[in-house]
Scaffold this motif. Structure first.
Motif, PDB file in Angstrom:
ATOM      1  N   SER A 130      49.955  17.652  35.200  1.00 51.57           N
ATOM      2  CA  SER A 130      49.766  18.544  34.293  1.00 51.57           C
ATOM      3  C   SER A 130      51.013  18.583  33.331  1.00 51.57           C
ATOM      4  O   SER A 130      52.146  18.503  33.715  1.00 51.57           O
ATOM      5  CB  SER A 130      49.402  19.724  34.887  1.00 51.57           C
ATOM      6  N   PHE A 131      50.797  19.060  32.349  1.00 54.53           N
ATOM      7  CA  PHE A 131      52.012  19.503  31.292  1.00 54.53           C
ATOM      8  C   PHE A 131      51.545  20.760  30.639  1.00 54.53           C
ATOM      9  O   PHE A 131      50.460  21.353  30.450  1.00 54.53           O
ATOM     10  CB  PHE A 131      52.295  18.279  30.346  1.00 54.53           C
ATOM     11  N   ARG A 132      52.622  21.428  30.330  1.00 51.65           N
ATOM     12  CA  ARG A 132      52.704  22.645  29.473  1.00 51.65           C
ATOM     13  C   ARG A 132      53.923  22.480  28.395  1.00 51.65           C
ATOM     14  O   ARG A 132      54.964  22.509  28.941  1.00 51.65           O
ATOM     15  CB  ARG A 132      52.965  23.831  30.329  1.00 51.65           C
ATOM     16  N   LEU A 133      53.600  22.475  27.176  1.00 50.70           N
ATOM     17  CA  LEU A 133      54.676  22.513  26.325  1.00 50.70           C
ATOM     18  C   LEU A 133      54.737  24.036  25.378  1.00 50.70           C
ATOM     19  O   LEU A 133      53.592  24.389  24.848  1.00 50.70           O
ATOM     20  CB  LEU A 133      54.483  21.528  25.169  1.00 50.70           C
ATOM     21  N   GLU A 134      55.818  24.702  25.139  1.00 51.00           N
ATOM     22  CA  GLU A 134      55.827  25.685  24.434  1.00 51.00           C
ATOM     23  C   GLU A 134      56.789  25.519  22.945  1.00 51.00           C
ATOM     24  O   GLU A 134      57.797  24.808  23.339  1.00 51.00           O
ATOM     25  CB  GLU A 134      56.480  26.860  25.123  1.00 51.00           C
ATOM     26  N   LYS A 135      56.251  25.961  22.015  1.00 47.41           N
ATOM     27  CA  LYS A 135      57.001  25.582  20.851  1.00 47.41           C
ATOM     28  C   LYS A 135      58.164  26.687  20.884  1.00 47.41           C
ATOM     29  O   LYS A 135      58.373  27.790  21.031  1.00 47.41           O
ATOM     30  CB  LYS A 135      56.071  26.338  19.686  1.00 47.41           C
ATOM     31  N   GLN A 136      59.313  25.820  20.427  1.00 47.36           N
ATOM     32  CA  GLN A 136      60.696  26.602  20.323  1.00 47.36           C
ATOM     33  C   GLN A 136      60.921  26.167  18.821  1.00 47.36           C
ATOM     34  O   GLN A 136      60.716  25.481  18.030  1.00 47.36           O
ATOM     35  CB  GLN A 136      61.422  25.693  21.163  1.00 47.36           C
ATOM     36  N   LEU A 137      61.947  27.345  18.549  1.00 39.73           N
ATOM     37  CA  LEU A 137      62.342  27.172  17.252  1.00 39.73           C
ATOM     38  C   LEU A 137      63.458  26.120  17.035  1.00 39.73           C
ATOM     39  O   LEU A 137      64.132  25.526  17.852  1.00 39.73           O
ATOM     40  CB  LEU A 137      63.270  28.438  16.661  1.00 39.73           C
ATOM     41  N   ASP A 163      46.463  14.509  27.315  1.00 37.45           N
ATOM     42  CA  ASP A 163      45.158  15.017  26.821  1.00 37.45           C
ATOM     43  C   ASP A 163      45.172  16.651  27.178  1.00 37.45           C
ATOM     44  O   ASP A 163      45.405  16.985  28.497  1.00 37.45           O
ATOM     45  CB  ASP A 163      43.914  14.632  27.376  1.00 37.45           C
ATOM     46  N   GLY A 164      45.008  17.592  26.128  1.00 40.35           N
ATOM     47  CA  GLY A 164      44.742  18.922  26.465  1.00 40.35           C
ATOM     48  C   GLY A 164      44.224  19.702  25.476  1.00 40.35           C
ATOM     49  O   GLY A 164      43.690  19.220  24.475  1.00 40.35           O
ATOM     50  N   THR A 165      44.608  20.954  25.339  1.00 38.19           N
ATOM     51  CA  THR A 165      44.444  22.027  24.361  1.00 38.19           C
ATOM     52  C   THR A 165      45.391  22.668  23.797  1.00 38.19           C
ATOM     53  O   THR A 165      46.544  22.674  24.486  1.00 38.19           O
ATOM     54  CB  THR A 165      43.359  22.862  24.997  1.00 38.19           C
ATOM     55  N   ALA A 166      45.459  23.151  22.684  1.00 33.07           N
ATOM     56  CA  ALA A 166      46.690  23.977  22.068  1.00 33.07           C
ATOM     57  C   ALA A 166      45.983  25.201  21.731  1.00 33.07           C
ATOM     58  O   ALA A 166      44.866  25.465  21.114  1.00 33.07           O
ATOM     59  CB  ALA A 166      47.064  23.254  20.629  1.00 33.07           C
ATOM     60  N   ASN A 167      46.920  26.411  22.175  1.00 32.72           N
ATOM     61  CA  ASN A 167      46.253  27.737  21.852  1.00 32.72           C
ATOM     62  C   ASN A 167      47.636  28.437  21.365  1.00 32.72           C
ATOM     63  O   ASN A 167      48.613  28.720  22.160  1.00 32.72           O
ATOM     64  CB  ASN A 167      45.713  28.257  23.081  1.00 32.72           C
ATOM     65  N   GLY A 168      47.790  28.818  19.740  1.00 31.92           N
ATOM     66  CA  GLY A 168      48.887  29.420  19.422  1.00 31.92           C
ATOM     67  C   GLY A 168      50.189  28.521  19.522  1.00 31.92           C
ATOM     68  O   GLY A 168      50.143  27.549  19.071  1.00 31.92           O
ATOM     69  N   GLU A 169      51.093  28.994  20.427  1.00 35.46           N
ATOM     70  CA  GLU A 169      52.478  28.328  20.388  1.00 35.46           C
ATOM     71  C   GLU A 169      52.259  27.378  21.672  1.00 35.46           C
ATOM     72  O   GLU A 169      53.827  26.864  21.964  1.00 35.46           O
ATOM     73  CB  GLU A 169      53.459  29.401  20.530  1.00 35.46           C
ATOM     74  N   THR A 170      51.364  26.986  22.400  1.00 37.14           N
ATOM     75  CA  THR A 170      51.334  26.488  23.530  1.00 37.14           C
ATOM     76  C   THR A 170      50.507  25.222  23.566  1.00 37.14           C
ATOM     77  O   THR A 170      49.204  25.761  23.220  1.00 37.14           O
ATOM     78  CB  THR A 170      51.129  27.412  24.780  1.00 37.14           C
ATOM     79  N   MET A 171      50.814  24.135  24.365  1.00 34.68           N
ATOM     80  CA  MET A 171      49.904  23.067  24.562  1.00 34.68           C
ATOM     81  C   MET A 171      49.833  22.852  25.968  1.00 34.68           C
ATOM     82  O   MET A 171      50.956  22.987  26.567  1.00 34.68           O
ATOM     83  CB  MET A 171      50.622  21.811  23.730  1.00 34.68           C
ATOM     84  N   GLU A 172      48.724  22.529  26.696  1.00 31.48           N
ATOM     85  CA  GLU A 172      48.753  22.184  27.969  1.00 31.48           C
ATOM     86  C   GLU A 172      47.588  21.281  28.439  1.00 31.48           C
ATOM     87  O   GLU A 172      46.627  21.306  27.540  1.00 31.48           O
ATOM     88  CB  GLU A 172      49.072  23.556  28.734  1.00 31.48           C
ATOM     89  N   GLY A 173      47.816  20.691  29.520  1.00 30.92           N
ATOM     90  CA  GLY A 173      46.558  19.626  29.729  1.00 30.92           C
ATOM     91  C   GLY A 173      47.137  18.922  30.828  1.00 30.92           C
ATOM     92  O   GLY A 173      47.920  19.215  31.728  1.00 30.92           O
ATOM     93  N   THR A 174      46.590  17.531  30.829  1.00 26.31           N
ATOM     94  CA  THR A 174      46.906  16.668  31.928  1.00 26.31           C
ATOM     95  C   THR A 174      47.577  15.329  31.304  1.00 26.31           C
ATOM     96  O   THR A 174      47.375  15.207  29.986  1.00 26.31           O
ATOM     97  CB  THR A 174      45.805  16.214  32.667  1.00 26.31           C
ATOM     98  N   PHE A 175      48.367  14.548  32.093  1.00 27.05           N
ATOM     99  CA  PHE A 175      48.765  13.450  31.578  1.00 27.05           C
ATOM    100  C   PHE A 175      48.561  12.323  32.601  1.00 27.05           C
ATOM    101  O   PHE A 175      48.373  12.591  33.889  1.00 27.05           O
ATOM    102  CB  PHE A 175      50.336  13.343  31.084  1.00 27.05           C
ATOM    103  N   ARG A 176      48.545  11.082  32.172  1.00 29.58           N
ATOM    104  CA  ARG A 176      48.450  10.116  33.199  1.00 29.58           C
ATOM    105  C   ARG A 176      49.581   8.921  33.090  1.00 29.58           C
ATOM    106  O   ARG A 176      50.040   8.836  31.743  1.00 29.58           O
ATOM    107  CB  ARG A 176      47.209   9.171  33.012  1.00 29.58           C
ATOM    108  N   ASP A 177      50.214   8.645  33.981  1.00 26.21           N
ATOM    109  CA  ASP A 177      51.534   7.722  33.696  1.00 26.21           C
ATOM    110  C   ASP A 177      51.412   6.508  34.901  1.00 26.21           C
ATOM    111  O   ASP A 177      50.445   6.594  35.771  1.00 26.21           O
ATOM    112  CB  ASP A 177      52.744   8.324  33.684  1.00 26.21           C
ATOM    113  N   GLY A 178      52.061   5.954  35.091  1.00 27.86           N
ATOM    114  CA  GLY A 178      52.264   4.715  36.177  1.00 27.86           C
ATOM    115  C   GLY A 178      52.260   5.126  37.508  1.00 27.86           C
ATOM    116  O   GLY A 178      51.829   4.503  38.224  1.00 27.86           O
ATOM    117  N   THR A 179      52.540   6.515  37.609  1.00 25.08           N
ATOM    118  CA  THR A 179      52.536   6.902  39.137  1.00 25.08           C
ATOM    119  C   THR A 179      51.163   8.029  39.530  1.00 25.08           C
ATOM    120  O   THR A 179      51.015   8.115  40.765  1.00 25.08           O
ATOM    121  CB  THR A 179      53.786   7.886  39.631  1.00 25.08           C
ATOM    122  N   GLY A 180      50.481   8.145  38.485  1.00 23.57           N
ATOM    123  CA  GLY A 180      49.094   8.770  38.589  1.00 23.57           C
ATOM    124  C   GLY A 180      49.074   9.697  37.631  1.00 23.57           C
ATOM    125  O   GLY A 180      49.141   9.611  36.379  1.00 23.57           O
ATOM    126  N   GLU A 181      48.298  11.198  37.841  1.00 20.51           N
ATOM    127  CA  GLU A 181      48.235  12.224  37.029  1.00 20.51           C
ATOM    128  C   GLU A 181      49.080  13.283  37.392  1.00 20.51           C
ATOM    129  O   GLU A 181      49.375  13.478  38.466  1.00 20.51           O
ATOM    130  CB  GLU A 181      46.758  12.559  36.964  1.00 20.51           C
TER     131      GLU A 181
END
Length: 90
Positions: A74-81, A54-72
């Motif tokens: 943060s993530f940051r994804l940047e758009k690549q060609l 879950d997070g927000t997108a701003n231009g070429e970037t997405m960032e926010g938090t994630f939950r998995d089997g070990t806890g929580e």
């Protein structure tokens, strides 16, 4: 105390007839279809049986938090060609 770790991963998102769809590539290099993909200013997507993002997108970037089997975390994804995008040509 939990340290900060970075794990490279590839996500690919596209628009289909039913809305957005996506795939995740982790260490196994096998694409996993994402579930419940909602993209806009707010983003939400899930890797089945692995994690919820879950997070927000701003231009070429997405960032926010994630939950998995070990806890929580943060993530940051940047758009690549894409590798086959003509703008990537030498």
């Amino acid at each position: 105390m939990k340290g900060e770790a970075s794990s490279p991963a590839d996500f690919r998102f596209s628009t289909g007839e039913g809305g957005y769809q996506g795939f995740f590539w982790g260490r196994t290099l096998t694409p996993i279809a994402l579930k419940n993909v909602h993209l806009g200013h707010s983003v939400h997507f899930e890797i089945p049986q692995m994690a919820v993002f879950d997070g927000t997108a701003n231009g070429e970037t997405m960032e926010g938090t994630f939950r998995d089997g070990t806890g929580e975390g943060s993530f940051r994804l940047e758009k690549q060609l894409d590798w086959d995008d003509p703008r990537n040509a030498p």
